[in-house]
Design a protein around this motif. Structure first.
Motif, PDB file in Angstrom:
ATOM      1  N   ILE A 153      36.814  48.485  31.891  1.00 39.16           N
ATOM      2  CA  ILE A 153      37.727  47.574  32.005  1.00 39.16           C
ATOM      3  C   ILE A 153      38.377  46.809  33.602  1.00 39.16           C
ATOM      4  O   ILE A 153      39.400  46.121  34.122  1.00 39.16           O
ATOM      5  N   SER A 154      38.801  47.815  34.385  1.00 35.10           N
ATOM      6  CA  SER A 154      39.344  47.708  36.143  1.00 35.10           C
ATOM      7  C   SER A 154      38.037  46.651  36.474  1.00 35.10           C
ATOM      8  O   SER A 154      38.584  46.261  37.449  1.00 35.10           O
ATOM      9  N   LYS A 155      37.016  46.848  36.240  1.00 39.62           N
ATOM     10  CA  LYS A 155      36.109  45.938  36.888  1.00 39.62           C
ATOM     11  C   LYS A 155      35.720  45.266  36.602  1.00 39.62           C
ATOM     12  O   LYS A 155      35.336  43.934  37.217  1.00 39.62           O
ATOM     13  N   TYR A 156      36.075  45.216  35.429  1.00 39.99           N
ATOM     14  CA  TYR A 156      35.973  43.265  34.323  1.00 39.99           C
ATOM     15  C   TYR A 156      37.557  42.516  35.730  1.00 39.99           C
ATOM     16  O   TYR A 156      37.097  41.513  35.328  1.00 39.99           O
ATOM     17  N   ALA A 157      38.370  43.152  35.394  1.00 40.21           N
ATOM     18  CA  ALA A 157      39.735  43.053  35.831  1.00 40.21           C
ATOM     19  C   ALA A 157      39.662  42.748  36.772  1.00 40.21           C
ATOM     20  O   ALA A 157      40.044  41.125  37.565  1.00 40.21           O
ATOM     21  N   LEU A 158      38.983  43.366  37.808  1.00 36.66           N
ATOM     22  CA  LEU A 158      38.173  42.940  39.947  1.00 36.66           C
ATOM     23  C   LEU A 158      37.764  41.090  39.141  1.00 36.66           C
ATOM     24  O   LEU A 158      38.033  40.468  40.622  1.00 36.66           O
ATOM     25  N   MET A 159      36.678  41.357  38.638  1.00 35.24           N
ATOM     26  CA  MET A 159      35.845  39.933  38.855  1.00 35.24           C
ATOM     27  C   MET A 159      36.942  39.354  38.729  1.00 35.24           C
ATOM     28  O   MET A 159      35.985  38.182  39.320  1.00 35.24           O
ATOM     29  N   GLY A 160      38.203  39.272  37.611  1.00 37.89           N
ATOM     30  CA  GLY A 160      38.514  37.914  37.480  1.00 37.89           C
ATOM     31  C   GLY A 160      39.574  38.048  38.550  1.00 37.89           C
ATOM     32  O   GLY A 160      39.128  36.442  38.529  1.00 37.89           O
ATOM     33  N   LEU A 161      40.529  39.151  39.049  1.00 35.56           N
ATOM     34  CA  LEU A 161      40.492  39.034  40.454  1.00 35.56           C
ATOM     35  C   LEU A 161      40.215  37.907  41.664  1.00 35.56           C
ATOM     36  O   LEU A 161      40.591  36.571  42.386  1.00 35.56           O
ATOM     37  N   THR A 162      38.802  38.146  41.376  1.00 44.79           N
ATOM     38  CA  THR A 162      37.593  37.338  42.582  1.00 44.79           C
ATOM     39  C   THR A 162      37.566  35.904  42.495  1.00 44.79           C
ATOM     40  O   THR A 162      37.866  35.585  42.886  1.00 44.79           O
ATOM     41  N   LYS A 163      37.550  36.034  41.020  1.00 45.49           N
ATOM     42  CA  LYS A 163      37.168  34.611  40.779  1.00 45.49           C
ATOM     43  C   LYS A 163      38.233  33.662  40.626  1.00 45.49           C
ATOM     44  O   LYS A 163      38.419  32.004  41.440  1.00 45.49           O
ATOM     45  N   VAL A 164      39.417  34.274  40.578  1.00 49.88           N
ATOM     46  CA  VAL A 164      41.141  33.724  40.460  1.00 49.88           C
ATOM     47  C   VAL A 164      40.742  33.038  42.192  1.00 49.88           C
ATOM     48  O   VAL A 164      41.371  32.261  42.676  1.00 49.88           O
ATOM     49  N   LEU A 165      40.853  34.228  42.917  1.00 49.10           N
ATOM     50  CA  LEU A 165      40.620  34.223  44.551  1.00 49.10           C
ATOM     51  C   LEU A 165      40.044  33.242  44.731  1.00 49.10           C
ATOM     52  O   LEU A 165      40.446  32.392  45.908  1.00 49.10           O
ATOM     53  N   ARG A 166      38.542  33.161  44.719  1.00 46.19           N
ATOM     54  CA  ARG A 166      38.119  31.853  44.710  1.00 46.19           C
ATOM     55  C   ARG A 166      38.620  30.798  45.198  1.00 46.19           C
ATOM     56  O   ARG A 166      38.450  29.594  45.484  1.00 46.19           O
ATOM     57  N   GLU A 167      39.058  30.544  43.931  1.00 45.83           N
ATOM     58  CA  GLU A 167      39.579  29.279  43.253  1.00 45.83           C
ATOM     59  C   GLU A 167      41.234  28.675  44.502  1.00 45.83           C
ATOM     60  O   GLU A 167      40.760  28.154  44.602  1.00 45.83           O
ATOM     61  N   GLU A 168      41.648  29.671  44.405  1.00 46.20           N
ATOM     62  CA  GLU A 168      42.449  29.431  45.012  1.00 46.20           C
ATOM     63  C   GLU A 168      42.333  29.525  46.413  1.00 46.20           C
ATOM     64  O   GLU A 168      43.401  28.943  47.575  1.00 46.20           O
ATOM     65  N   LEU A 169      41.686  29.953  47.166  1.00 49.31           N
ATOM     66  CA  LEU A 169      41.994  29.767  48.793  1.00 49.31           C
ATOM     67  C   LEU A 169      39.961  29.167  49.194  1.00 49.31           C
ATOM     68  O   LEU A 169      40.271  29.174  49.992  1.00 49.31           O
ATOM     69  N   MET A 170      39.821  28.455  48.237  1.00 48.41           N
ATOM     70  CA  MET A 170      38.078  27.941  48.986  1.00 48.41           C
ATOM     71  C   MET A 170      38.774  26.607  50.095  1.00 48.41           C
ATOM     72  O   MET A 170      38.099  26.181  51.032  1.00 48.41           O
ATOM     73  N   HIS A 171      40.196  25.521  49.598  1.00 50.21           N
ATOM     74  CA  HIS A 171      40.073  24.575  49.958  1.00 50.21           C
ATOM     75  C   HIS A 171      41.030  25.356  50.777  1.00 50.21           C
ATOM     76  O   HIS A 171      41.776  23.778  51.837  1.00 50.21           O
ATOM     77  N   GLN A 172      41.430  26.761  51.071  1.00 51.63           N
ATOM     78  CA  GLN A 172      41.898  27.223  52.714  1.00 51.63           C
ATOM     79  C   GLN A 172      41.297  27.197  53.885  1.00 51.63           C
ATOM     80  O   GLN A 172      41.266  28.529  54.563  1.00 51.63           O
TER      81      GLN A 172
END
Length: 233
Positions: A153-172
Motif C-alpha cells: 500500500i505504501s509503495k503504491y502511494a509513493l508511486m502515486g506521489l511520483t506521478k503527481v510530482l511529475r505532472e506538477e514539476l515538468m513545466h518547471q
C-alpha cells in the motif's frame, strides 16, 4: 552539484551515494545510525577527497527530524540538484493479520518522507529551472506482495506521489523518476542461501539512476523497472 540521499548507508542508497560521489557530487546523506554515517562518510571522503559530505542521523518517519535535516542542508547549500528518496521500511505481514499501526509506520517512512523532502527541496530546483527527483519505489508499487500488505500500500502511494510530482514539476524543468527494483540483494537478505545471481544488485539500481540523470535536458525517464532475470525471489 549536490545530491541528497536518504537511507544512504546501506543497500541501494549506499550504492547510489557511491556513484554520485564518484561523479564529483557533494552529498547530503541521512540514515538512522550515526556511527554508520560517520564510517561511510569517511570512506567516501577518502575515495573522493574533492567532494564535501554533510550527514545527519535522522528517523525519516519523524517529521520534525526530517525537517531539521532539510534546514541543515539548506543552511549550507543554496539548492539541491538531485534528490533520491530511498529510505524505506519493510515489515512482512498481511493486512488482515498484522498489528494495528503497521500501515501508519509504513506510510510515515515510505511516503511522507518523500513527500516532505520533495516539497521543501524543490524550491531551489524550480528557481534554477532544473533538478531531478528519484523516488525508490518497488515492483510492489505495481503488483501487490501478498505477504507484505501495508508495504505494498505504501509503495503504491509513493508511486502515486511520483506521478503527481511529475505532472506538477515538468513545466518547471524538474525531472521526476520512479525507480522500481525487484528482489535486490541487500542486508535484508543477509544469511540467505539463494544464489546472488537470482537477485538484482544495488549497483544495478545505482547505475540505472545515474544513467537516467545523465539524459539530455529534454528527456526524462519516467520509470525504471528492474527485475531479476529469472523472476522475483
Amino acid at each position: 552539484m549536490l545530491a541528497v540521499i536518504t537511507g544512504a548507508t546501506k543497500g541501494i542508497g549506499k550504492a547510489i551515494a557511491e556513484v554520485f560521489a564518484s561523479e564529483g557530487f557533494d552529498l547530503a546523506i541521512c540514515a538512522r545510525n550515526e556511527n554508520e554515517l560517520v564510517e561511510f562518510s569517511t570512506q567516501l571522503q577518502q575515495l573522493n577527497p574533492d567532494i564535501q559530505i554533510l550527514y545527519k542521523a535522522v528517523d525519516c518517519s519523524n517529521r520534525d527530524e526530517l525537517l531539521a535535516f532539510v534546514d541543515k542542508v539548506l543552511d549550507r547549500y543554496a539548492k539541491v540538484d538531485v534528490l533520491v528518496n530511498n529510505v524505506g521500511l519493510y515489515v512482512p505481514g498481511s493486512v488482515m493479520d498484522e498489528e494495528d499501526g503497521m500501515l501508519e509506520q509504513m506510510i510515515d517512512t515510505n511516503l511522507y518522507s518523500a513527500y516532505y523532502l520533495s516539497k521543501y527541496f524543490t524550491g531551489g530546483m524550480i528557481e534554477d529551472g532544473q533538478g531531478h527527483i528519484f523516488n525508490i519505489c518497488s515492483t510492489a508499487s505495481i503488483k501487490p506482495v501478498v505477504a507484505a500488505g501495508s508495504y505494498s500500500i505504501s509503495k503504491y502511494a509513493l508511486m502515486g506521489l511520483t506521478k503527481v510530482l511529475r505532472e506538477e514539476l515538468m513545466h518547471q524543468g524538474v525531472k521526476v523518476t520512479a525507480v522500481l527494483p525487484g528482489s535486490t540483494l541487500t542486508a535484508s537478505w543477509s544469511g540467505t542461501t539463494i544464489p546472488g545471481s537470482r537477485f538484482v544488485l544495488p549497483e544495478d539500481v545505482a547505475s540505472a539512476v545515474l544513467n537516467a540523470y545523465k539524459m539530455s535536458e529534454g528527456a526524462v525517464v519516467d520509470e525504471i523497472l528492474i527485475r531479476p532475470l529469472l523472476g522475483e525471489v
